[in-house]
Structures are given as structure tokens and as C-alpha cells.
Design a protein around this motif. Structure first.
Motif, mmCIF file in Angstrom:
data_model
loop_
_atom_site.group_PDB
_atom_site.id
_atom_site.type_symbol
_atom_site.label_atom_id
_atom_site.label_comp_id
_atom_site.label_asym_id
_atom_site.label_seq_id
_atom_site.Cartn_x
_atom_site.Cartn_y
_atom_site.Cartn_z
ATOM 1 N N ALA A 173 0.807 -1.167 0.102
ATOM 2 C CA ALA A 173 0.138 0.058 0.113
ATOM 3 C C ALA A 173 0.938 1.203 0.235
ATOM 4 C CB ALA A 173 -0.956 -0.199 1.257
ATOM 5 N N ALA A 174 1.920 1.418 0.920
ATOM 6 C CA ALA A 174 2.844 2.476 1.012
ATOM 7 C C ALA A 174 3.531 2.540 -0.407
ATOM 8 C CB ALA A 174 3.735 2.353 2.096
ATOM 9 N N ILE A 175 3.762 1.413 -1.261
ATOM 10 C CA ILE A 175 4.630 1.726 -2.378
ATOM 11 C C ILE A 175 3.803 2.375 -3.414
ATOM 12 C CG2 ILE A 175 5.720 0.352 -4.442
ATOM 13 C CD1 ILE A 175 6.916 -1.262 -2.063
ATOM 14 N N ILE A 176 2.470 1.876 -3.583
ATOM 15 C CA ILE A 176 1.496 1.965 -4.328
ATOM 16 C C ILE A 176 1.374 3.792 -4.211
ATOM 17 C CG2 ILE A 176 -0.841 2.228 -5.317
ATOM 18 C CD1 ILE A 176 -0.803 -0.906 -4.558
ATOM 19 N N ARG B 156 4.324 10.262 -6.787
ATOM 20 C CA ARG B 156 5.505 10.407 -7.721
ATOM 21 C C ARG B 156 5.109 11.305 -8.894
ATOM 22 N NH1 ARG B 156 9.132 11.720 -10.054
ATOM 23 N NH2 ARG B 156 11.249 10.974 -10.375
ATOM 24 N N PHE B 157 3.956 10.667 -9.333
ATOM 25 C CA PHE B 157 3.285 10.748 -10.529
ATOM 26 C C PHE B 157 2.028 11.872 -10.520
ATOM 27 C CE2 PHE B 157 5.719 6.986 -11.542
ATOM 28 C CZ PHE B 157 6.243 7.269 -12.834
#
Lengths: 334, 256, 130
Positions: B46-49, B55-56
Motif C-alpha cells: 500500500a505504501a509503495i503504491i 511521484r506521478f
């Protein structure tokens, strides 16, 4: 928890047929298994407080028969009853009985992907008569590691684990189904010794299925012999040891003595003949044999087993071909 | 009544009780052992998503909602594996099928309770983080967007019931295969899936909620409750199916 | 141990009788318990029990409640008397029959016996019976 007296187990005209079915193979692939009759007209009893040997060849139906005691499955027909003498009941889904009947099968029914100690605490919780200290002692004796996963143990160690479970549970009816398989000889004898010592101290009903007859026969008080899904005989072990006799000597004398008896095997060595007969010899017979120079030998339980299961299987020329024949043969001597 | 009969009765009651407890305890142990790996991975995912979306510049609402959907399948696979592996040792250890069933239901309850709580906590934590970052928290999946105590309760109970149902479904599926073989077993499994699908739809697509809102004219937390009620019914149906399957399951001498 | 053809309990009884006869087991000595017997010789305890039962009946052993089995007073004498009675029929008669087959004269046998008489106290007993 109040202890229970040793259990009696009774089979009353039991039949088990396997329908055509699917089984999961070791590789995880299902395969068709054709239907078959595993047990037929099984009527016998394992008496309370005694050690009974259930003997028979591989595939005779020993495991199927013993599975019924633990309610692993239901008989297709007939009744399987266990319990203290005078209060026999169907063990199916009755926790009072299933927790008092332990059937240990080869390899042991353990939690495969868990450490051995997980299986131990599981049994300890479900077995009212479990003795944790005795279990530890046995694990030390058999050198079974508690902290290893059950699935990585060698066959011998798994059998030792199974034996430990069977002994430490102190179940009023304890069944060891070929549990020694994979054990080396010293471990097997250590198991027999532990079994006898604990049985003497904590009397219970014990059934051992085995085809290592020579090694185990002296442990038995009773013997039930199973062949192709039928009970061939069920008798006190002592009576059976002298049941098959060999007569060796001059051909004429041997033939004279063997006349009218159930001859299981005949062997000629020049002028000497060796005949194996079924049925006990009287003292008169023994004297006559000695006078005629005929040596009497006893084939023991192993010999009896080999002869009874061979003759019923292959139908030798000098007798009938059905599994019931040896019993009929016995009656003919009375 | 003789003392022997009394002893048997006492032992029966005690054996049943401890067998159910032991089955549940065992399943609980597996849940803790495997969950210790599973949940950190979920949080990490979840954190990475969230970081990637950030970022985008595409971070829009909850990312936890994307990853917790896998939890029910995790519960399902545990349901397939754990009770199946227990059947033989459980019966050999002296337990009954009935005790196994009850223990598995209790174990599924443990799975449901822990999954529900963890998922509700994840949502709550996410909402907290979003608030700290001054972002607006909302989600696109699921019938309820409530936050705070109500949201927590709806998440915990709803997700918990779904995990409970899926765990039982897994157990029923493996029992179905053991009893009926691959072909008939497949049919049984497909029909077993119906309650689970119903539970899913009730919780996410929300026809029951919509029905309650529009036809019955209910408002407030009641429509969500109607959805949950459907999930409860689905769980009960799965439970019954498992009971019927385990009731007379034979033990085969097979290595699984 | 106990590999003979007879039932094991008979073999056990025979072994204990022999031990009493030879003096290995003295009167009032305690014999092994059935449990010790079972584990030592790896046999069913009931088998040992059966042997003990027979020996109690023969008054070779007696039971002290809670303590175990002991050799009965006078057991050795009784066994000797009994074995003595059977000795001629069961041991000597077949040996003499064999001797007759081999044409060994009675004098030769008597001479042999005189030459090989067992030494010590038992020779007196020997002389009395012969």
C-alpha cells in the motif's frame, strides 16, 4: 480425568467395500481407484487387557480393519463396537470413545508442516490419559527431535514418533498398525521393550498388526489371522505355536503317521520325507513317531501363517481353495 | 446411572471441549505465524503504491483498498490448506468430525476477527496519514465511505465477515474435493462459491444497500447494515455446507 | 531363550524348576516379577503369569501379597522326588534302549556309571536310588 478400564473391541459381521473413487496421489495428481471388497464377514474380538496380534500378508485388510476402530471410516455393513466390557458402543463421532481408542498407523498421523512439538501438544490436548513425562522419555529413547518439522524426519524417526504417540497416550485401546516399519532392529526392540514395560504397568488393550511374525509373536496373547479380507483364525497364541508340525524320517513311516492328516507340504530328500501337517499331535502319536525314527518339529506361528495364507491363496492340490479351508481342516481333526 | 457411564459422559464432554479448543488454537497459531509475514507485505505494498502515485501526482484516495482485497483470497487459501491437513491427525488424535467442524468455524472466526480488525486499522491509519498530509481520503471500492468510529466498525465487521466466509469456503472446497473427487468436487465447489460471491457483491457492489435505501427508504447506517446482514446469511450458508461435508468425511490413506 | 517347540509358558516353568533344582534359586528366594520376566525375555506378561500360576499350583512357588513370587519351602525336595520318579522312564529307559541297539552290555554300562559317578554329597543320594 477418571481413568477407564481396558477396552474390548468387537467386529460383528463387518464388511467394507470401497466404491470406485478418486484419490490424491503423492504428486498431487488425482487418480481413479477402482472399487473393491476390502473386508468380508469379519467377526472377531480383541479381548480387554490383552495383547492381540493381527497378522496377515500385505493387502489382507489389516489397516482397513483397524481404521474402523478409530472411526476413520464406517463399515459398509455390520457393526464395530468398542468400550469397557459390558458397555460396547459404536465409536463413530463419540468423543468419549474416540479419545480412548488410538490407532497409530505407519508414519504416524502428524501435523506434517509443523514442528514435532505441535503434534505433541495436539495429542496432549485431545488425549485424556496422555502422560507428558513419559512422552519426553520416549522421545529421548528414540532420539526424535522435537524442534524439527515432522515432514523432514526419516521414515524410521517418523515411526519412532508414531510409537511414542501410541505409548504416551495410554489409550484404553491402543492399536499399532505396522508401526515399526522403517525402524532399525535396535529401535524395534527398544519399542517392544517399552511396550511390554508400559503395558505391564498400565494395563490396556493392545493390538499390533504385523507381518514380522517371528519377531513379534511372543508379545501376543492372542492372534487373529487375516487373509484376503477374511478372518482365518482367532485364537490364543500359545495354542497356535504347535499347530503346524513337521514330520521328518523314513518315507513309509512318515506317510503312515501323516495318513488322515491335513498335509500342507511334502518334501522328498532321497529315502527321507519331510511332511508338514496341520493340527496337533497326541502323545501317542509322538511316541509312535519316536519309535519309527520320525523327528517331530514345530513350525511356530510364522510357519502356520505361511501355510494358511499360501494354501488359501493358491489352492494347492491337496485341499480346497477357499479362505475358510484351514478352519474346516482344523475341525476334521476333532 | 453407573459410575462407568458417568465417567464416559464426563470424558465425552471434556474431550469435545478440548478438541474444539485445540483445533481453533492450532488455526490461530497458523494465522499468527503466516500473518506475521503477510500483513507487513500488505502495508508495504500500500505504501509503495501510494509513493508511486504521489511521484506521478496521481494519488487519489485510498491505496489500502487496492491491497486488502487480496486478504480474502489469503483467508481462502488458508481455509483450503489448514483444515485439510488437520483431518487425519485430528481424527487420529481422538477428535470427532463434529469437533473439527466447530473448531474450524471458531478458527474461521479468529481469521475473520483478526482480518477485520487489521483491515479496519489499516484504513484508520491511512485516513490519519492522509489527514496529516492534508489530503482528502475517500475510496472508490466498497459501499461505505464512512470514516471515524462508524467507518472503523463497518470495515471491521464487513471485512471480517468476508474473511470468515472465505476461510470456511476454502475449507468446504477442500472437503468437497476429498469427498467427491475432482469432477463432482468441482461442481460442488462452484456451487459453494455462490454464498461467497453474494457476500462480496453485498459488501462492494451494494445491491442490498441500494435496495434498502431506495425501496425500503431506509437511511443512515441502516442500508449498510442491510448489506452486512446479507453477508451474515452468506457466511451461515457456507458454514452449513462445511458442516454437511465434514460430517461423515472418511479418512483415506493418502499423502496430501 | 525359549525357542523350543512347546508353549512358552511351559518352557518358562521348566526353566524355573531347573533353577530351583540346581540350587540357583534357593527356598524363600524371590523370583523375577512377571513384568521383569516379560521385559527381560520380551514375552507377553500373561505368558509369564501362566507359568507362575502353574508353579504355584505345583507348590514350587508361592505368592506373598504385594511383594511377589518366592520359592516355596520344600520346593527343591518335591521337585527332586518328582524328577527322580520320572528319571528312569524318561531319561534312562531311552538311553538303555539305544544301548541295546548298539549292543552295549549291561556290565559295560554299570562299569561306566561307577567310573563317572557324580562327586560330592549327591553321590550318597545316587547310591541310595541305584
Amino acid at each position: 480425568m477418571n481413568p477407564l478400564p481396558p477396552f474390548t473391541a468387537r467386529f460383528d459381521d463387518v464388511e467394507v467395500t470401497f466404491p470406485r473413487s478418486w484419490e490424491m496421489g503423492e504428486n498431487g495428481v488425482a487418480r481413479r481407484v477402482s472399487g473393491s471388497v476390502a473386508l468380508e464377514n469379519i467377526t472377531c474380538e480383541f479381548p480387554a487387557g490383552q495383547i492381540t496380534g493381527l497378522l496377515g500378508r500385505n493387502g489382507a485388510g489389516k489397516s482397513t480393519m483397524l481404521s474402523l476402530l478409530a472411526a476413520f471410516r464406517r463399515p459398509t455393513r455390520g457393526a464395530v463396537l468398542v468400550g469397557p466390557d459390558g458397555d460396547l458402543r459404536d465409536p463413530w463421532e463419540d468423543a468419549a470413545l474416540t479419545s480412548a481408542v488410538l490407532v497409530v498407523q505407519e508414519g504416524g498421523d502428524v501435523l506434517q508442516d509443523e514442528k514435532v512439538e505441535a503434534t505433541f501438544s495436539y495429542y496432549a490436548d485431545l488425549r485424556p490419559d496422555w502422560d507428558p513425562e513419559y512422552a519426553r522419555e520416549l522421545l529421548d529413547l528414540f532420539e526424535v527431535p522435537l524442534r524439527k518439522k515432522a515432514s523432514v524426519l526419516s521414515r524410521g524417526k517418523r515411526s519412532a514418533l508414531a510409537a511414542t504417540l501410541g505409548l504416551a497416550a495410554r489409550a484404553p485401546l491402543t492399536v499399532f498398525d505396522e508401526v515399526y516399519l522403517g525402524m532399525d532392529a535396535p529401535t524395534r526392540f527398544a519399542f517392544y521393550d517399552a511396550l511390554l514395560a508400559d503395558y505391564a504397568e498400565h494395563p490396556r488393550t493392545i493390538v499390533m498388526s504385523s507381518h514380522l511374525v517371528e519377531e513379534t509373536e511372543r508379545l501376543f496373547e492372542n492372534v487373529v489371522l487375516l487373509d484376503r479380507g477374511r478372518v482365518v483364525l482367532a485364537e490364543p497364541a500359545d495354542d497356535l505355536r504347535t499347530r503346524v508340525t513337521s514330520l521328518t524320517g523314513p518315507t513309509a513311516a512318515v506317510d503312515h503317521l501323516a495318513a488322515g492328516r491335513d498335509v500342507l507340504h511334502r518334501q522328498h530328500l532321497g529315502p527321507t520325507t519331510r511332511v508338514t501337517v496341520h493340527g496337533p499331535l497326541s502323545d501317542d502319536d509322538a511316541r509312535a513317531a519316536a519309535a519309527a525314527g520320525v523327528t517331530i518339529g514345530h513350525e511356530g506361528l510364522e510357519g502356520l501363517l505361511i501355510h494358511l495364507t499360501r494354501s488359501s491363496r493358491e489352492g494347492t492340490g491337496d485341499g480346497g481353495t477357499t479362505a475358510g479351508r484351514p478352519l474346516a481342516g482344523k475341525e476334521s481333526h476333532r | 446411572m453407573s459410575t462407568l457411564a458417568q465417567t464416559l459422559d464426563a470424558r465425552r464432554a471434556a474431550a469435545d471441549r478440548s478438541a474444539v479448543r485445540t483445533v481453533a488454537k492450532h488455526i490461530g497459531g497458523v494465522l499468527v505465524g503466516v500473518g506475521a509475514w503477510y500483513w507487513p507485505i500488505i502495508v508495504l505494498a500500500a505504501a509503495i503504491i501510494a509513493l508511486i502515485q504521489q511521484r506521478f501526482d496521481a494519488l487519489d484516495g485510498s491505496t489500502v483498498q487496492y491491497v486488502v482485497g487480496s486478504a480474502r483470497w489469503f483467508a481462502f487459501s488458508l481455509g483450503v490448506i489448514v483444515p485439510l491437513a488437520m483431518i487425519r491427525p485430528h481424527l487420529a488424535a481422538g477428535g470427532t468430525r463434529r469437533a473439527l467442524f466447530r473448531g474450524v468455524v471458531r478458527g474461521a472466526g479468529l481469521a475473520g476477527a483478526s482480518f477485520g480488525l487489521v483491515i479496519a486499522c489499516l484504513y484508520a491509519a491511512e485516513q490519519g496519514v492522509w489527514r496529516l498530509l492534508d489530503l482528502d481520503w475517500h475510496r472508490s471500492l466498497g459501499l461505505d465511505e464512512s470514516t471515524g468510529a462508524v467507518g472503523f466498525a463497518v470495515n471491521a465487521v464487513g471485512e471480517g465477515l468476508v474473511a470468515f466466509t472465505y476461510f470456511l469456503l476454502g475449507a468446504a472446497v477442500s472437503a468437497g474435493f476429498v469427498r467427491f473427487g475432482p469432477w463432482l468436487g468441482l461442481v460442488v465447489c462452484l456451487s459453494l462459491g455462490i454464498p461467497a460471491v453474494v457476500a462480496d457483491i453485498a459488501l462492494y457492489a451494494g445491491p442490498a444497500t441500494a435496495l434498502a435505501q431506495q425501496v425500503l427508504g431506509l437511511s443512515g447506517p441502516l442500508p449498510a447494515l442491510a448489506g452486512l446482514l446479507v453477508v451474515v446469511v452468506a457466511a451461515a450458508a457456507t458454514c452449513l455446507a462445511l458442516h454437511l461435508l465434514l460430517r461423515s468425511i472418511p479418512v483415506k490413506r493418502t499423502v496430501f | 531363550m525359549f525357542d523350543g517347540p512347546e508353549p512358552i509358558y511351559l518352557q518358562i516353568a521348566q526353566m524355573i524348576r531347573a533353577q530351583v533344582l540346581s540350587g540357583e534359586l534357593q527356598e524363600e528366594d524371590q523370583v523375577m516379577s512377571t513384568t521383569q520376566f516379560a521385559t527381560t525375555f520380551r514375552i507377553n506378561p500373561a505368558t509369564a503369569q501362566k507359568a507362575f500360576g502353574q508353579l504355584v499350583e505345583e507348590k514350587v512357588l508361592y505368592k506373598r501379597r504385594g511383594l511377589g513370587m518366592f520359592v516355596a519351602p520344600g520346593a527343591r525336595d518335591r521337585l527332586q522326588a518328582e524328577h527322580r520318579a520320572r528319571y528312569f522312564d524318561e531319561v534312562l529307559a531311552p538311553a538303555l534302549a539305544q544301548a541295546a541297539l548298539l549292543d552295549i552290555s549291561a556290565d559295560d554300562i554299570v562299569a561306566y556309571v561307577r567310573g563317572h559317578r557324580p562327586a560330592g554329597g549327591s553321590s550318597a543320594a545316587w547310591e541310595e536310588t541305584s
